[in-house]
Design an enzyme around this catalytic site. Structure first.
Site, PDB file in Angstrom:
ATOM      1  N   ARG A  42     -28.318  34.371   5.901  1.00  7.09           N
ATOM      2  CA  ARG A  42     -28.819  34.406   7.244  1.00  7.09           C
ATOM      3  C   ARG A  42     -28.629  36.139   7.490  1.00  7.09           C
ATOM      4  NH1 ARG A  42     -26.968  29.997  11.657  1.00  7.09           N
ATOM      5  NH2 ARG A  42     -28.972  29.162  11.644  1.00  7.09           N
ATOM      6  N   VAL A  92     -19.965  30.538  16.877  1.00 12.24           N
ATOM      7  CA  VAL A  92     -20.100  29.763  15.666  1.00 12.24           C
ATOM      8  C   VAL A  92     -20.548  28.196  16.237  1.00 12.24           C
ATOM      9  CG1 VAL A  92     -18.577  31.154  14.376  1.00 12.24           C
ATOM     10  CG2 VAL A  92     -17.696  29.361  15.437  1.00 12.24           C
ATOM     11  N   GLU A 163     -22.971  29.610  26.674  1.00  6.29           N
ATOM     12  CA  GLU A 163     -24.414  30.023  26.712  1.00  6.29           C
ATOM     13  C   GLU A 163     -25.421  28.985  27.369  1.00  6.29           C
ATOM     14  OE1 GLU A 163     -26.007  33.051  26.657  1.00  6.29           O
ATOM     15  OE2 GLU A 163     -27.591  31.755  27.333  1.00  6.29           O
ATOM     16  N   GLU A 167     -33.678  26.551  23.569  1.00  2.00           N
ATOM     17  CA  GLU A 167     -34.276  27.142  22.225  1.00  2.00           C
ATOM     18  C   GLU A 167     -35.960  27.062  22.592  1.00  2.00           C
ATOM     19  OE1 GLU A 167     -33.261  25.463  18.584  1.00  2.00           O
ATOM     20  OE2 GLU A 167     -31.076  25.553  19.262  1.00  2.00           O
ATOM     21  N   PHE A 224     -25.792  16.488  32.129  1.00  2.00           N
ATOM     22  CA  PHE A 224     -26.659  16.239  33.361  1.00  2.00           C
ATOM     23  C   PHE A 224     -28.109  16.289  32.872  1.00  2.00           C
ATOM     24  CE2 PHE A 224     -24.576  16.060  37.713  1.00  2.00           C
ATOM     25  CZ  PHE A 224     -23.321  15.448  37.326  1.00  2.00           C
ATOM     26  N   CYS A 274     -27.235  20.024  20.314  1.00  2.00           N
ATOM     27  CA  CYS A 274     -26.148  20.297  21.311  1.00  2.00           C
ATOM     28  C   CYS A 274     -26.121  18.729  22.266  1.00  2.00           C
ATOM     29  CB  CYS A 274     -26.212  21.312  22.299  1.00  2.00           C
ATOM     30  SG  CYS A 274     -25.652  22.692  20.928  1.00  2.00           S
ATOM     31  N   PHE A 339     -37.425  19.671  17.179  1.00  2.00           N
ATOM     32  CA  PHE A 339     -37.083  18.688  18.378  1.00  2.00           C
ATOM     33  C   PHE A 339     -37.721  19.054  19.597  1.00  2.00           C
ATOM     34  CE2 PHE A 339     -34.310  21.074  21.219  1.00  2.00           C
ATOM     35  CZ  PHE A 339     -34.096  22.392  20.440  1.00  2.00           C
TER      36      PHE A 339
HETATM   37  P1  NAD Z   1     -25.832  27.986  14.419  1.00  2.00           P
HETATM   38  O1  NAD Z   1     -25.321  26.969  13.532  1.00  2.00           O
HETATM   39  O2  NAD Z   1     -27.409  28.273  14.533  1.00  2.00           O
HETATM   40  O3  NAD Z   1     -24.860  29.274  13.979  1.00  2.00           O
HETATM   41  C1  NAD Z   1     -23.607  29.411  13.669  1.00  2.00           C
HETATM   42  C2  NAD Z   1     -23.537  30.551  12.737  1.00  2.00           C
HETATM   43  O4  NAD Z   1     -21.986  30.781  12.637  1.00  2.00           O
HETATM   44  C3  NAD Z   1     -23.902  30.052  11.315  1.00  2.00           C
HETATM   45  O5  NAD Z   1     -24.629  31.086  11.111  1.00  2.00           O
HETATM   46  C4  NAD Z   1     -22.595  30.029  10.493  1.00  2.00           C
HETATM   47  O6  NAD Z   1     -22.844  30.546   9.078  1.00  2.00           O
HETATM   48  C5  NAD Z   1     -21.575  31.231  11.292  1.00  2.00           C
HETATM   49  N1  NAD Z   1     -20.235  30.823  10.924  1.00  2.00           N
HETATM   50  C6  NAD Z   1     -19.561  29.685  11.140  1.00  2.00           C
HETATM   51  N2  NAD Z   1     -18.289  29.721  10.824  1.00  2.00           N
HETATM   52  C7  NAD Z   1     -18.278  31.171  10.715  1.00  2.00           C
HETATM   53  C8  NAD Z   1     -17.043  31.937  10.646  1.00  2.00           C
HETATM   54  N3  NAD Z   1     -15.729  31.537  10.541  1.00  2.00           N
HETATM   55  N4  NAD Z   1     -17.383  33.315  10.313  1.00  2.00           N
HETATM   56  C9  NAD Z   1     -18.526  34.002  10.504  1.00  2.00           C
HETATM   57  N5  NAD Z   1     -19.599  33.187  10.754  1.00  2.00           N
HETATM   58  C10 NAD Z   1     -19.288  31.927  10.964  1.00  2.00           C
HETATM   59  O7  NAD Z   1     -25.224  27.524  15.650  1.00  2.00           O
HETATM   60  P2  NAD Z   1     -25.869  27.798  17.351  1.00  2.00           P
HETATM   61  O8  NAD Z   1     -26.899  26.937  17.462  1.00  2.00           O
HETATM   62  O9  NAD Z   1     -25.850  29.259  17.465  1.00  2.00           O
HETATM   63  O10 NAD Z   1     -24.775  27.342  18.306  1.00  2.00           O
HETATM   64  C11 NAD Z   1     -23.467  28.040  18.250  1.00  2.00           C
HETATM   65  C12 NAD Z   1     -22.875  27.624  19.331  1.00  2.00           C
HETATM   66  O11 NAD Z   1     -23.405  28.049  20.730  1.00  2.00           O
HETATM   67  C13 NAD Z   1     -22.420  26.102  19.317  1.00  2.00           C
HETATM   68  O12 NAD Z   1     -21.176  25.854  19.949  1.00  2.00           O
HETATM   69  C14 NAD Z   1     -23.374  25.513  20.239  1.00  2.00           C
HETATM   70  O13 NAD Z   1     -22.916  24.173  20.957  1.00  2.00           O
HETATM   71  C15 NAD Z   1     -23.807  26.421  21.267  1.00  2.00           C
HETATM   72  N6  NAD Z   1     -24.927  26.470  21.988  1.00  2.00           N
HETATM   73  C16 NAD Z   1     -26.096  26.618  21.166  1.00  2.00           C
HETATM   74  C17 NAD Z   1     -27.336  26.593  21.913  1.00  2.00           C
HETATM   75  C18 NAD Z   1     -28.700  26.355  21.188  1.00  2.00           C
HETATM   76  O14 NAD Z   1     -29.617  26.292  21.767  1.00  2.00           O
HETATM   77  N7  NAD Z   1     -28.696  26.331  19.841  1.00  2.00           N
HETATM   78  C19 NAD Z   1     -27.535  26.698  23.230  1.00  2.00           C
HETATM   79  C20 NAD Z   1     -26.280  27.079  23.961  1.00  2.00           C
HETATM   80  C21 NAD Z   1     -25.105  26.816  23.433  1.00  2.00           C
HETATM   81  C1  UGA Z   2     -30.526  22.535  25.983  1.00  2.00           C
HETATM   82  C2  UGA Z   2     -30.396  23.110  27.282  1.00  2.00           C
HETATM   83  O1  UGA Z   2     -31.591  23.062  28.108  1.00  2.00           O
HETATM   84  C3  UGA Z   2     -29.823  24.499  27.522  1.00  2.00           C
HETATM   85  O2  UGA Z   2     -29.490  24.724  28.830  1.00  2.00           O
HETATM   86  C4  UGA Z   2     -28.447  24.424  26.570  1.00  2.00           C
HETATM   87  O3  UGA Z   2     -28.044  25.658  26.468  1.00  2.00           O
HETATM   88  C5  UGA Z   2     -28.804  23.872  25.192  1.00  2.00           C
HETATM   89  O4  UGA Z   2     -29.209  22.787  25.233  1.00  2.00           O
HETATM   90  C6  UGA Z   2     -27.621  23.665  24.453  1.00  2.00           C
HETATM   91  O5  UGA Z   2     -26.392  23.806  24.853  1.00  2.00           O
HETATM   92  O6  UGA Z   2     -27.715  23.620  23.178  1.00  2.00           O
HETATM   93  P1  UGA Z   2     -32.501  22.765  24.328  1.00  2.00           P
HETATM   94  O7  UGA Z   2     -31.901  21.594  23.631  1.00  2.00           O
HETATM   95  O8  UGA Z   2     -32.690  23.754  23.492  1.00  2.00           O
HETATM   96  O9  UGA Z   2     -31.540  23.315  25.480  1.00  2.00           O
HETATM   97  O10 UGA Z   2     -33.975  22.561  24.854  1.00  2.00           O
HETATM   98  P2  UGA Z   2     -34.285  21.396  25.932  1.00  2.00           P
HETATM   99  O11 UGA Z   2     -35.460  22.044  26.528  1.00  2.00           O
HETATM  100  O12 UGA Z   2     -33.049  21.209  26.967  1.00  2.00           O
HETATM  101  O13 UGA Z   2     -34.650  20.025  25.097  1.00  2.00           O
HETATM  102  C7  UGA Z   2     -33.634  19.309  24.695  1.00  2.00           C
HETATM  103  C8  UGA Z   2     -34.439  18.031  24.188  1.00  2.00           C
HETATM  104  O14 UGA Z   2     -34.783  17.090  25.321  1.00  2.00           O
HETATM  105  C9  UGA Z   2     -35.727  18.135  23.467  1.00  2.00           C
HETATM  106  O15 UGA Z   2     -35.722  17.276  22.567  1.00  2.00           O
HETATM  107  C10 UGA Z   2     -36.661  17.762  24.545  1.00  2.00           C
HETATM  108  O16 UGA Z   2     -38.047  17.700  23.790  1.00  2.00           O
HETATM  109  C11 UGA Z   2     -36.004  16.821  25.341  1.00  2.00           C
HETATM  110  N1  UGA Z   2     -36.611  16.707  26.624  1.00  2.00           N
HETATM  111  C12 UGA Z   2     -36.354  17.724  27.566  1.00  2.00           C
HETATM  112  C13 UGA Z   2     -37.329  15.701  27.087  1.00  2.00           C
HETATM  113  O17 UGA Z   2     -37.609  14.708  26.320  1.00  2.00           O
HETATM  114  N2  UGA Z   2     -37.543  15.483  28.154  1.00  2.00           N
HETATM  115  C14 UGA Z   2     -37.616  16.510  29.488  1.00  2.00           C
HETATM  116  O18 UGA Z   2     -38.040  16.430  30.815  1.00  2.00           O
HETATM  117  C15 UGA Z   2     -36.861  17.531  28.922  1.00  2.00           C
END
Ligand code: NAD
Ligand code: UGA
Length: 459
Positions: A42, A92, A163, A167, A224, A274, A339
């Protein structure tokens, strides 16, 4: 003296850590930003032209900052940057536990704990540790107890800075957030982190709370949002049997300013790493405090989502299954595997459940997606009965049925007049995102079945 964060490190270079740190580095050229990860592949990708995360606008942000004040390094090299950092973000993964107490519901904090141990081992002087990962409420207690094992004279303060980016719109969400949330116990630490965001986020959008409120607010915000999707999806089923149209109903309901129009798009179900994990975490926390009714309330949001995916798979199967319900010998085109659109992420995508159900009934699938790699599709579905198509046309050729599972914009403008001849006679198009051009489909003599559209619109 007010604290000033000049050097920051972030552990975790995933969908959150990478884009978030890239935007901070881009907006604050005077702050030195290091992102570290255990996953060497990565890190190599973050240092290449082929970034590991597909996000519109991300490549431009990274290219402006990388090599200037933004670097991506492996864990070993990262130790020195953690030692020098004024603040370390933990970003992470916090997946649902698969074993032990709380398996299937509680969030697995083992990666967070390992980061805390790493920080405790390498930090020097005073370091602010920032929870960027989504955590269960009171997780900071567990981080604190690990940090307490550090050498004498090394001190820490903990902030929760969850955060909210989504996505596909991550860069826009980071650059123009609705809010930035900072929870903590010491005002000077909160102010130091707020100072970074204030470079580009209006002060009134930077909210500060106690630690526990910040941790809980993140889970509740996702709950929510997911609840709205399950709510509208429950009504989509009612629309289908009554002849009402979910688009019309959602527009009317969302026109009430108390409700608002967002997150009312009926779909095959919500996906993403998430929503379900955070709902399950909320359910587990409620149960562990004895709040059974609260847990049951949120469990229904998860259950409804499962039901919607199963319902959709059944609808695809219904017109083409044999008397025993088998789909053996049937080929189904799957348009979209991510997704949602504008991401290559397939974690918890509804496509996984829908496809697995069709495969379990013996169907052969031809899967197309604009960003998801064939390896990602195969790692979720296996290779048996699964073909990955390079174009929508290749997926549709000879199909007995079509399922649109991701709302990629290009699927909205497919030329059905041209494509109709490629499908088997009688093939139904099942639109799980309500984006297909209904008029074009009908003109091409095909049958369209949309989510939440009653019989009169499908006729
Ligand atoms: P991800 O799996 O894409 O990335 C996590 C990274 O952490 C991986 O690359 C992994 O190799 C690394 N990692 C794990 N343990 C480690 C360690 N001990 N040392 C160094 N690296 C390590 O996950 P993500 O989607 O970035 O989500 C991270 C957090 O943010 C989660 O708690 C998730 O719920 C939250 N979050 C995600 C989103 C989203 O849209 N993906 C949005 C808001 C919040
Ligand atoms: C969601 C939240 O929107 C973010 O605020 C949050 O930070 C993030 O999760 C997280 O904690 O991981 P994300 O999952 O990336 O973000 O994208 P969304 O736009 O929320 O969509 C989530 C899912 O719901 C998708 O599968 C989407 O297609 C679906 N969705 C969304 C619906 O089916 N209908 C809608 O009206 C909206």
């Amino acid at each position: 003296m007010p604290l000033s964060l000049r050097k920051i490190a972030c552990i975790g270079a995933g969908y959150v850590g990478g884009p978030t740190m890239a935007v901070i580095a881009d907006r604050c050229p005077d702050i030195d930003v290091t992102v570290l990860d255990l996953n060497a592949e990565r890190i190599a990708a973050w240092n290449s032209a082929d970034l590991p995360v597909y996000e519109p606008g991300l490549a431009a942000v990274v290219s402006r900052a990388r090599g200037r004040n933004l670097r991506f390094v492996g864990q070993t090299e990262g130790a020195a940057y953690v030692a020098a950092a004024d603040a370390v973000f933990i970003s992470v993964n916090t997946p649902t536990k698969t074993e032990g107490e709380g398996a299937g519901k509680a969030s697995d904090l083992r990666y967070v704990e390992s980061c805390a141990r790493f920080i405790a081992a390498h930090a020097t002087g005073h370091t602010i540790v920032i929870e960027k990962s989504t955590m269960p409420v009171r997780a900071a207690d567990c981080i604190k107890s690990i940090l307490a094992t550090a050498r004498p004279g090394v001190t820490f303060d903990i902030l929760s800075n969850p955060e909210f980016l989504a996505e596909g719109t991550a860069i826009r969400d980071l650059e123009q957030p609705d809010r930035v949330l900072i929870g903590g116990e010491r005002p000077e630490s909160i102010a130091a982190l707020a100072e970074i965001y204030r470079r580009w986020v209006p002060t009134e959008r930077i909210l500060s709370t106690g630690l526990w409120s910040a941790e809980l607010s993140k889970l509740v915000a996702n709950a929510f949002l997911a609840q709205r999707v399950s709510s509208i999806n429950s009504i989509s089923a009612l629309c289908e049997v009554t002849g009402a149209d979910i688009g019309e109903v959602a527009a009317v309901v969302g026109a009430d300013s108390r409700i608002g129009p967002k997150f009312l798009r009926a779909s095959v179900g919500f996906g993403e790493s998430c929503f379900q994990k955070d709902l399950l975490s909320l359910i587990y926390i409620s149960e562990s405090y004895g709040l059974t009714e609260v847990a049951a309330y949120w469990q229904q949001v998860v259950d409804l989502n499962q039901w919607q995916k199963h319902r959709f798979a059944d609808q695809i199967a219904a017109p083409i299954a044999d008397a025993e319900g088998s789909l053996r010998g049937r080929r189904i085109a799957i348009l979209g595997f991510a997704f949602k659109k504008d991401t290559n992420d397939v974690r918890e995508t509804p496509a996984i459940d829908v496809c697995r159900q069709l495969l379990a009934r013996g169907a052969t699938l031809a899967v197309h997606d604009y960003r998801v790699t064939p390896e990602s599709v195969r790692s979720e579905l296996g290779a048996q009965g699964v073909e990955v198509a390079a174009t929508p046309e290749a997926a549709l050729a000879g199909a007995d049925g079509v399922a649109v599972l991701t709302e990629w914009s290009a699927y909205a403008t497919l030329d059905w007049a041209l494509l109709a001849g490629m499908l088997k006679a009688g093939a139904v198009i099942h639109d799980g995102r309500n984006i297909v051009d209904a008029t074009a489909v009908r003109r091409a003599g095909l049958t369209l079945r949309s989510i939440g559209r009653g019989a009169q619109t499908n006729a």
